[in-house]
Motif scaffolding. Structure first.
Motif, mmCIF file in Angstrom:
data_model
loop_
_atom_site.group_PDB
_atom_site.id
_atom_site.type_symbol
_atom_site.label_atom_id
_atom_site.label_comp_id
_atom_site.label_asym_id
_atom_site.label_seq_id
_atom_site.Cartn_x
_atom_site.Cartn_y
_atom_site.Cartn_z
ATOM 1 N N ILE A 98 5.718 0.034 3.916
ATOM 2 C CA ILE A 98 4.179 0.455 3.890
ATOM 3 C C ILE A 98 3.910 1.695 3.112
ATOM 4 O O ILE A 98 3.222 1.963 2.394
ATOM 5 N N SER A 99 4.966 2.645 3.194
ATOM 6 C CA SER A 99 4.785 3.824 2.395
ATOM 7 C C SER A 99 5.531 3.842 0.867
ATOM 8 O O SER A 99 5.362 4.769 -0.026
ATOM 9 N N THR A 100 5.888 2.628 0.424
ATOM 10 C CA THR A 100 6.301 2.390 -0.785
ATOM 11 C C THR A 100 5.337 2.368 -1.937
ATOM 12 O O THR A 100 4.303 1.498 -1.820
ATOM 13 N N PRO A 101 5.509 3.198 -2.936
ATOM 14 C CA PRO A 101 4.354 3.367 -3.998
ATOM 15 C C PRO A 101 4.254 1.848 -4.731
ATOM 16 O O PRO A 101 5.151 1.227 -4.954
ATOM 17 N N LEU A 102 3.102 1.708 -5.066
ATOM 18 C CA LEU A 102 2.864 0.376 -5.775
ATOM 19 C C LEU A 102 3.613 0.801 -7.103
ATOM 20 O O LEU A 102 4.064 -0.462 -7.786
ATOM 21 N N GLU A 103 3.997 1.618 -7.689
ATOM 22 C CA GLU A 103 4.615 1.815 -9.086
ATOM 23 C C GLU A 103 5.878 0.959 -9.009
ATOM 24 O O GLU A 103 6.577 0.363 -9.708
ATOM 25 N N LYS A 104 6.510 1.203 -7.779
ATOM 26 C CA LYS A 104 7.984 0.644 -7.648
ATOM 27 C C LYS A 104 7.769 -0.812 -7.028
ATOM 28 O O LYS A 104 8.948 -1.580 -7.957
ATOM 29 N N VAL A 105 6.889 -1.213 -6.629
ATOM 30 C CA VAL A 105 6.469 -2.531 -6.348
ATOM 31 C C VAL A 105 6.476 -3.199 -7.830
ATOM 32 O O VAL A 105 6.971 -4.426 -8.021
ATOM 33 N N PHE A 106 5.492 -2.676 -8.456
ATOM 34 C CA PHE A 106 5.378 -3.351 -10.176
ATOM 35 C C PHE A 106 6.659 -3.329 -10.855
ATOM 36 O O PHE A 106 7.010 -4.127 -11.548
#
Length: 293
Positions: free
Chosen positions: A169-177
């Motif tokens: 849940i702490s993973t930033p959205l930039e990494k997901v994208f």
């Protein structure tokens, strides 16, 4: 469709915890398409105090505290719900308003602040670089809002890979994208960012999904998990729900629990514990179609 949901959370401490305060969002609400037939919650050890309330977003939640030493904390929620087909399933996407017109309405005083609050950034939903451009490939000029929403849903489903363990849940959205990997919470947060970045209102929905076993295989107890999807505001039709993880317009297999700006508003169980040791958390969720046995 009738479903029984069993959600069990176990905390195991290396050394006894002396005190804990907790908030639990696992109580399904009564909705036009969801009737709650049964609900119960068992907490061990028994709480010193326990209180059910409603939050800012209209969700029911349970506050409880355990004020004596304990090495384990177990919370078991059980609910039985009856689902029917939501009204948005009969809406013809081509006949909904152009999305730009919806943006105009949302940014005017004609729309209540209860709806407008959901077009802003939030803790887990940030307008990262490239997100608006990604969204506008679906939200082309004058396209009906539901057509654009469903196209975006399909693109996320096709572009991203469901990869348990790649994020938390702490993973930033930039990494997901960047890597286009994640789980349902990531897909929901990314969907929200795409939609809010162009001025539309969308909210996070937490709950459960009936998970069907492979053909000929038995259903594994505890194999399911909490699920997440989104709801987009469509004038004249209210909040319309979409699930990018499964590329569908949500029908009668999703059990709703809570809504908010993102996961942080509706975490299934969170709290503060006073302990000088490490802790381990185990979560088991089982969703059964009662009618199928």
């Amino acid at each position: 469709m009738n479903y029984k949901v069993t959600h069990i959370t176990d905390y195991i401490y290396d050394f006894p915890a002396t005190l804990c305060h907790n908030l639990m969002f696992q109580i399904p609400p009564e909705l036009a398409f969801q009737q709650v037939l049964e609900y119960s919650c068992e907490i061990n050890p028994r709480p010193s105090s326990e209180l059910e309330r409603e939050d800012f977003f209209g969700n029911k939640y349970l506050y409880f505290s355990v004020e004596r030493p304990h090495k384990n904390l177990t919370v078991k929620s059980t609910s039985v719900v009856q689902l029917s087909t939501p009204a948005w399933m009969s809406v013809k996407p081509a006949f909904t308003l152009p999305w730009e017109k919806v943006v105009e309405l949302l940014h005017s005083t004609q729309t209540s602040t209860d709806i407008r609050q959901y077009y802003l950034e939030s803790k887990h939903v940030q307008f990262v670089e490239g997100i608006q451009e990604y969204s506008l490939k679906s939200f082309t000029p004058n396209r009906p809002i539901m057509e654009a929403m469903m196209d975006l849903n399909t693109r996320i489903f096709e572009d991203f890979t469901f990869t348990p363990g790649f994020t938390d849940i702490s993973t930033p959205l930039e990494k997901v994208f960047k890597h286009k990997k994640g789980v349902c919470q990531d897909f929901a947060h990314f969907s929200l960012a795409c939609i809010r970045a162009i001025g539309l209102s969308a909210r996070y929905v937490s709950g459960y999904l009936e998970t069907l076993p492979p053909p000929g295989k038995p259903k594994l107890v505890g194999a399911d998990a909490s699920h997440a999807w989104i709801a987009v505001y469509v004038p004249g039709h209210g909040w319309v729900e979409l699930d990018a993880t499964n590329n569908l317009l949500v029908n009668d297999k999703h059990i709703r629990v809570a809504v908010g700006r993102d996961f942080a508003d509706v975490t299934p169980l969170k709290g503060i514990v006073y302990s000088g040791s490490k802790q381990e958390m185990k979560v088991s969720v089982d969703v059964r179609n009662i009618e199928e046995g």
